[in-house]
Every structure is written in structure tokens, then in C-alpha cells.
Design a protein around this motif. Sequence first.
Motif, PDB file in Angstrom:
ATOM      1  N   ASN A   1      -3.732   6.823  -1.337  1.00 43.85           N
ATOM      2  CA  ASN A   1      -3.950   8.267  -1.094  1.00 43.85           C
ATOM      3  C   ASN A   1      -2.907   9.054  -1.880  1.00 43.85           C
ATOM      4  OD1 ASN A   1      -2.250   6.932   1.285  1.00 43.85           O
ATOM      5  ND2 ASN A   1      -1.444   8.986   0.932  1.00 43.85           N
TER       6      ASN A   1
ATOM      7  N   THR B   1       0.856  -1.184   0.000  1.00 45.22           N
ATOM      8  CA  THR B   1       0.000   0.000   0.000  1.00 45.22           C
ATOM      9  C   THR B   1       0.895   1.239   0.000  1.00 45.22           C
ATOM     10  OG1 THR B   1      -1.705  -1.201   1.145  1.00 45.22           O
ATOM     11  CG2 THR B   1      -1.788   1.175   1.335  1.00 45.22           C
TER      12      THR B   1
ATOM     13  N   GLU C   1       4.757  11.277   5.760  1.00 40.29           N
ATOM     14  CA  GLU C   1       5.840  12.202   5.450  1.00 40.29           C
ATOM     15  C   GLU C   1       5.373  13.652   5.572  1.00 40.29           C
ATOM     16  OE1 GLU C   1       4.685   9.727   3.319  1.00 40.29           O
ATOM     17  OE2 GLU C   1       6.103   8.343   4.262  1.00 40.29           O
TER      18      GLU C   1
HETATM   19  N1  HPA Z   1       3.210   7.487   2.728  1.00 38.39           N
HETATM   20  C1  HPA Z   1       3.862   6.369   3.107  1.00 38.39           C
HETATM   21  N2  HPA Z   1       3.299   5.173   3.124  1.00 38.39           N
HETATM   22  C2  HPA Z   1       2.022   5.081   2.739  1.00 38.39           C
HETATM   23  C3  HPA Z   1       1.280   6.197   2.343  1.00 38.39           C
HETATM   24  C4  HPA Z   1       1.909   7.470   2.334  1.00 38.39           C
HETATM   25  O1  HPA Z   1       1.318   8.504   1.987  1.00 38.39           O
HETATM   26  N3  HPA Z   1       0.028   5.759   2.034  1.00 38.39           N
HETATM   27  C5  HPA Z   1       0.028   4.408   2.232  1.00 38.39           C
HETATM   28  N4  HPA Z   1       1.230   4.001   2.656  1.00 38.39           N
END
Ligand code: HPA
Length: 246
Positions: free
Chosen positions: A209, A87, A167
Motif C-alpha cells: 500500500n 510486507t 503510522e
Molecule cells: N506501514 C507499516 N507497515 C506496513 C505498512 C504500512 O503502511 N503496510 C504494510 N506493512
Amino acid sequence: MELALAVIGGTGVYRLAALEDVQTRSFDTPYGPPSGPVRIGRLGDARVAFLARHGEGHALPPHRVNYRANLHALHQAGVRRVLALNTVGGITDAYGPRVLACPDQLIDYTWGRDSTFWDGEGEPLHVDFGQPYSPGLRSEVLAAAAGTGLELVDGGCYGATQGPRLETNAEIARMRRDGCDLVGMTGMPEAALARELGLEYACLAIVANWAAGCGDAAEITLDEVLANVAAASAGIPGLVRSLVNA
Ligand code: HPA
């Protein structure tokens, strides 16, 4: 029957429900326990193994996953090819929420993880890692997606961050400048450990996302992440079935 493939499930993918005649096997490894049992079953005419990277109850955050034990357990089970489900957040335009992608490059921003099987004894393992994902397995994954009518973006660079926090906008801006298209927390050291064991390894990234500062959303929520993963994952069992029965 030989094992055709192992699937490592990520956030939101804790079972491969399509597996039939499932046997559950637990493995000990020299690196401690893996995230959970390896479930081995049949998908069409092929045998497939499944392991939930975060544990079946999602107990393990990315920096606590025992990547060495997981890969070692799969290797003991007789696995030679691994499809990793990861993911991720999307950074560049082609990688919006609910997109599936098969990246061809990665940059490792993680730190402090046990990232090699070489512990100071024997020959140093300076494995070649120029192409971190196995080109042959990637081609097969892309062909299987095309065969089942599943849209899958071919290529892209996965940036592996330490987490578990998401982040900052500035970190993502830096990753974009570095050439990353996707950001996730679990891609490394898993890919490198697979290479050390001589396993074929490809990543199927599920965009949950827009990464920080990339979309319109003021905040990234777990509900949004899980809803997008569920929607985007619907075609994955069909893809895996086609991949192993090709
Ligand atoms: N950043 C890091 N890992 C993730 C994110 C993200 O925005 N979405 C799903 N895993």
C-alpha cells in the motif's frame, strides 16, 4: 546437503508452496520458542528452509515476534543465508503498491524489542552495521530477479516502525524527510540479530500500500494489503529457485 538459504515469510506469505520433500523441524532456543516450525525442503537441486515470521496462522503481531528465537532456530538448522520477505508501505515515488524492492539501508524506529543476543555476559556485541543488508546476497538476489525477468527495485531505505498500528501522516512525512522509501514493522531487530550471528541477510520488500498520506486512498485496508501482497508475491518462488540454483 547443505542448506542454501532460509526464507522468512511475512504478512501474506505463510508457506513456500514450491518446496518439495518437506521435513518439519521444531527447535527450542535459549530465548523461548520461535514463531513456528522450520520447514526444510528442496527447490530444484538446493535445500531451502522456510519460517513464517508471524506464525503459520498469523497469530503474532510484529512487536510480539520472538526475533531472537527465530534467528537462533534457523542458525541451529544450519542456515547461513537469510532472505527476509517483508510486507511494507511505500513512501517515495518508485515504491508504489505491488512493487518488489531490495533495500540497501534501514532506519530503526522500533523500541522495547529484544534487539541483541548480548544479555550482559561475555563480550559486548558491537557488530558493524553500516551496511545492514549483506551486499553479496543483495547482488545475488538482484541477479536472480533479472534472470527470471522479475522487476525488482535496487536499493532504498527501509524504516522499521513499532506498530501494530499504522503510522500517522506526520510520522510518514518525517520518515520521508529522514530518507525512508519504505515503511514496515518487522525489519528490525531481525536484520541486526542476523548480523550478530554472522548470517548473510537481505530483505525482499513487498509493497502492499501507499504509506499514510502518500497515495489517494483515504484509508489503508487489510483487504487491499493482502490483495497487493498476493499479486506481488507471484514471482517470488521463481526468484528463490533461481537464487539457490545459480
Ligand atoms: N506501514 C507499516 N507497515 C506496513 C505498512 C504500512 O503502511 N503496510 C504494510 N506493512
